[in-house]
Design a protein around this motif. Structure first.
Motif, PDB file in Angstrom:
ATOM      1  N   GLN A 129       0.767  -1.248   0.058  1.00  0.00           N
ATOM      2  CA  GLN A 129       0.114   0.119   0.003  1.00  0.00           C
ATOM      3  C   GLN A 129       0.833   1.202   0.031  1.00  0.00           C
ATOM      4  OE1 GLN A 129      -2.272  -0.832   3.384  1.00  0.00           O
ATOM      5  NE2 GLN A 129      -4.197  -1.256   2.331  1.00  0.00           N
ATOM      6  N   LYS A 130       1.792   1.251   0.925  1.00  0.00           N
ATOM      7  CA  LYS A 130       2.933   2.312   0.601  1.00  0.00           C
ATOM      8  C   LYS A 130       3.570   2.481  -0.757  1.00  0.00           C
ATOM      9  CE  LYS A 130       3.899   2.051   5.683  1.00  0.00           C
ATOM     10  NZ  LYS A 130       5.093   1.689   6.731  1.00  0.00           N
ATOM     11  N   ALA A 131       3.759   1.407  -1.349  1.00  0.00           N
ATOM     12  CA  ALA A 131       4.551   1.507  -2.542  1.00  0.00           C
ATOM     13  C   ALA A 131       3.480   1.952  -3.591  1.00  0.00           C
ATOM     14  CB  ALA A 131       4.739   0.175  -3.132  1.00  0.00           C
ATOM     15  N   ILE A 132       1.900   1.587  -3.507  1.00  0.00           N
ATOM     16  CA  ILE A 132       1.177   2.105  -4.406  1.00  0.00           C
ATOM     17  C   ILE A 132       0.966   3.755  -4.147  1.00  0.00           C
ATOM     18  CG2 ILE A 132      -1.208   2.158  -4.893  1.00  0.00           C
ATOM     19  CD1 ILE A 132      -1.404  -0.814  -4.474  1.00  0.00           C
ATOM     20  N   ASN A 133       0.838   4.139  -3.055  1.00  0.00           N
ATOM     21  CA  ASN A 133       0.793   5.681  -2.659  1.00  0.00           C
ATOM     22  C   ASN A 133       2.084   6.216  -3.222  1.00  0.00           C
ATOM     23  OD1 ASN A 133      -0.212   7.762  -0.855  1.00  0.00           O
ATOM     24  ND2 ASN A 133       1.727   7.836  -0.452  1.00  0.00           N
ATOM     25  N   TYR A 134       3.313   5.760  -3.249  1.00  0.00           N
ATOM     26  CA  TYR A 134       4.484   6.481  -3.859  1.00  0.00           C
ATOM     27  C   TYR A 134       4.069   6.559  -5.314  1.00  0.00           C
ATOM     28  CZ  TYR A 134       8.761   7.197  -6.206  1.00  0.00           C
ATOM     29  OH  TYR A 134       9.873   7.570  -6.914  1.00  0.00           O
ATOM     30  N   SER A 135       3.644   5.482  -6.324  1.00  0.00           N
ATOM     31  CA  SER A 135       3.670   5.358  -7.512  1.00  0.00           C
ATOM     32  C   SER A 135       2.437   6.452  -7.759  1.00  0.00           C
ATOM     33  CB  SER A 135       3.111   4.194  -7.922  1.00  0.00           C
ATOM     34  OG  SER A 135       4.124   3.432  -7.707  1.00  0.00           O
ATOM     35  N   MET A 136       1.206   6.757  -7.069  1.00  0.00           N
ATOM     36  CA  MET A 136       0.269   7.453  -7.255  1.00  0.00           C
ATOM     37  C   MET A 136       0.523   9.098  -7.042  1.00  0.00           C
ATOM     38  SD  MET A 136      -2.051   5.776  -8.789  1.00  0.00           S
ATOM     39  CE  MET A 136      -3.523   6.781  -8.536  1.00  0.00           C
ATOM     40  N   THR A 137       1.603   9.164  -6.456  1.00  0.00           N
ATOM     41  CA  THR A 137       1.819  10.600  -5.952  1.00  0.00           C
ATOM     42  C   THR A 137       3.453  10.988  -6.626  1.00  0.00           C
ATOM     43  OG1 THR A 137       2.946   9.941  -3.775  1.00  0.00           O
ATOM     44  CG2 THR A 137       0.469  10.373  -3.950  1.00  0.00           C
ATOM     45  N   SER A 138       4.266  10.252  -6.834  1.00  0.00           N
ATOM     46  CA  SER A 138       5.541  10.542  -7.166  1.00  0.00           C
ATOM     47  C   SER A 138       5.538  11.644  -8.676  1.00  0.00           C
ATOM     48  CB  SER A 138       6.331   9.329  -7.363  1.00  0.00           C
ATOM     49  OG  SER A 138       7.531   9.654  -7.967  1.00  0.00           O
ATOM     50  N   VAL A 139       6.480  12.187  -8.680  1.00  0.00           N
ATOM     51  CA  VAL A 139       6.889  13.295  -9.942  1.00  0.00           C
ATOM     52  C   VAL A 139       7.605  12.496 -11.037  1.00  0.00           C
ATOM     53  CG1 VAL A 139       7.198  15.420  -8.628  1.00  0.00           C
ATOM     54  CG2 VAL A 139       9.020  14.044  -9.193  1.00  0.00           C
ATOM     55  N   LEU A 140       7.681  11.135 -10.489  1.00  0.00           N
ATOM     56  CA  LEU A 140       8.598  10.234 -11.422  1.00  0.00           C
ATOM     57  C   LEU A 140       7.791   9.380 -12.212  1.00  0.00           C
ATOM     58  CD1 LEU A 140      11.978   9.162  -9.656  1.00  0.00           C
ATOM     59  CD2 LEU A 140      11.444  11.072 -11.562  1.00  0.00           C
ATOM     60  N   THR A 141       6.324   9.539 -11.837  1.00  0.00           N
ATOM     61  CA  THR A 141       5.284   8.623 -12.460  1.00  0.00           C
ATOM     62  C   THR A 141       4.008   9.450 -13.063  1.00  0.00           C
ATOM     63  OG1 THR A 141       4.192   8.211 -10.480  1.00  0.00           O
ATOM     64  CG2 THR A 141       5.910   6.655 -10.819  1.00  0.00           C
ATOM     65  N   THR A 142       3.059   8.647 -13.351  1.00  0.00           N
ATOM     66  CA  THR A 142       1.772   9.609 -13.816  1.00  0.00           C
ATOM     67  C   THR A 142       1.269  10.240 -12.559  1.00  0.00           C
ATOM     68  OG1 THR A 142       0.281   7.615 -13.459  1.00  0.00           O
ATOM     69  CG2 THR A 142       1.360   7.734 -15.606  1.00  0.00           C
ATOM     70  N   GLY A 143       1.677   9.714 -11.556  1.00  0.00           N
ATOM     71  CA  GLY A 143       1.094  10.651 -10.007  1.00  0.00           C
ATOM     72  C   GLY A 143       1.403  11.965 -10.391  1.00  0.00           C
ATOM     73  N   GLY A 144       2.804  12.264 -10.848  1.00  0.00           N
ATOM     74  CA  GLY A 144       3.336  13.424 -10.929  1.00  0.00           C
ATOM     75  C   GLY A 144       2.812  14.723 -10.221  1.00  0.00           C
ATOM     76  N   ILE A 145       1.749  15.464 -10.655  1.00  0.00           N
ATOM     77  CA  ILE A 145       1.599  16.896 -10.221  1.00  0.00           C
ATOM     78  C   ILE A 145       0.251  16.734  -9.212  1.00  0.00           C
ATOM     79  CG2 ILE A 145       2.491  18.257 -12.056  1.00  0.00           C
ATOM     80  CD1 ILE A 145      -0.230  18.459 -12.987  1.00  0.00           C
ATOM     81  N   ARG A 146      -0.018  15.244  -8.900  1.00  0.00           N
ATOM     82  CA  ARG A 146      -1.435  15.180  -8.232  1.00  0.00           C
ATOM     83  C   ARG A 146      -1.043  15.858  -6.746  1.00  0.00           C
ATOM     84  NH1 ARG A 146      -5.042  11.519  -7.738  1.00  0.00           N
ATOM     85  NH2 ARG A 146      -4.220  10.763  -5.743  1.00  0.00           N
ATOM     86  N   GLY A 147      -1.776  16.840  -6.079  1.00  0.00           N
ATOM     87  CA  GLY A 147      -1.620  17.290  -4.866  1.00  0.00           C
ATOM     88  C   GLY A 147      -0.682  17.809  -4.443  1.00  0.00           C
TER      89      GLY A 147
END
Length: 320
Positions: A129-147
């Motif tokens: 779950q922590k890894a998924i959170n990283y992927s969904m919020t990181s600037v290095l993934t499609t999470g990019g600019i979220r939040g």
């Protein structure tokens, strides 16, 4: 404006999550009254027992309705709420004790009819779950600019942590009957009607998201299928960046084929990228296992979103 909060939570077969959410709401450092509306969206496994446990601690209104999806269930909640400002939360979040106080202070100092907040990983979450959170919020993934405060363009709130005034709801009629992307669709209609949005960075929630790779893939695939539909509804919002996950996957396929013929340069670029991602995840989470899992979840995110986007772009289904 005298703010009166109504918290709206749709739920579908997640009684354990609701209990954790209710417990976090009991711990709020907030002196004003607020109501909580739990909308059971046709669940087979209801949260009636869990809600009953907290009836004496919280002002809860509990509804059961036929299954229609989260968006229309949120609308149902707002239609039955008595407050003048609605806070939309997903059932799989935990709310920090300062959340409502932060939201009220932010709106009193800079009122907007819509706000959104970011998400974070709680210490109790599993490594996945922590890894998924990283992927969904990181600037290095499609999470990019979220939040993020430095987001490009106007901020687009997401429905796991979103606030909406009664006025804005009545003007827009709330969420559309979409299976995914309904929050983005609502944001575009809010903007069309002249309502402003803001990010309240300190109003974060702990978002559990999915508990398996298969579930995460299914979720991101749905996100990907929603984007071409939104591009058709609102062509002026379409951006080339929405193609990046699909191009990432196609580039990986081409690089793997090239490797069979002795051309390793393409794969080398992907290895370098994943190396940067691992180092960043390790720096952010301070956990080796989470950093390793972040490689898996980020690739799952690209695969799910990219394939979903391509399917919806070239083989669209008729909207229900």
């Amino acid at each position: 404006m005298n703010l009166s909060f109504s918290i709206i939570v749709p739920v579908y077969n997640r009684p354990q999550e609701i209990e954790e959410l209710l417990e976090s709401l009991c711990q709020q450092d907030f002196s004003d009254d607020f109501e909580l509306l739990i909308i059971e969206d046709g669940s087979k496994h209801t949260c009636a027992v869990e809600v009953e446990k907290y009836q004496s601690k919280l002002n809860i209104k509990y509804f059961f309705k036929a299954n229609s999806g989260a968006g229309l269930s949120r609308n149902f909640g707002m239609e039955n709420a008595t407050g003048n400002y609605f806070i939309i939360l997903d059932s799989d979040v935990l709310v920090p004790k300062q959340y409502l106080k932060v939201v009220k202070q932010a709106l009193e100092s800079n009122f907007t009819d819509v706000y959104g907040g970011p998400d974070a990983a709680h210490s109790s979450f599993t490594p996945l779950q922590k890894a998924i959170n990283y992927s969904m919020t990181s600037v290095l993934t499609t999470g990019g600019i979220r939040g993020k405060k430095k987001a490009v363009g106007k901020f687009q709130p997401r429905s796991f942590n979103l606030g909406l005034s009664k006025k804005a709801f009545e003007k827009t009629k709330g969420f559309a009957a979409l299976k995914a992307g309904e929050d983005i669709d609502l944001t575009f209609r809010l903007w069309e009607n002249g309502f402003e949005t803001q990010l309240i960075a300190e109003a974060f929630v702990y978002h559990k998201r999915r508990s398996s790779i298969q579930q995460f893939f299914k979720q991101t695939f749905a996100f990907g299928t929603a984007r071409p539909q939104l591009n058709k509804r609102y062509p002026e919002t379409a951006k080339i960046t929405y193609w990046f996950p699909s191009l990432f996957i196609l580039g990986l396929d081409i690089s793997l084929i090239a490797l069979l013929f002795g051309y390793w340069q393409g794969i080398a670029l992907y290895v370098i990228y994943l190396g940067f991602l691992f180092v960043d995840a390790l720096f952010q989470t301070k956990n080796l296992r989470v950093a390793l899992l972040s490689i898996v979840t980020s690739m799952t995110q690209f695969m799910g979103y990219g394939l979903g986007f391509l399917e919806s772009q070239f083989f669209p289904k008729v909207e229900e």
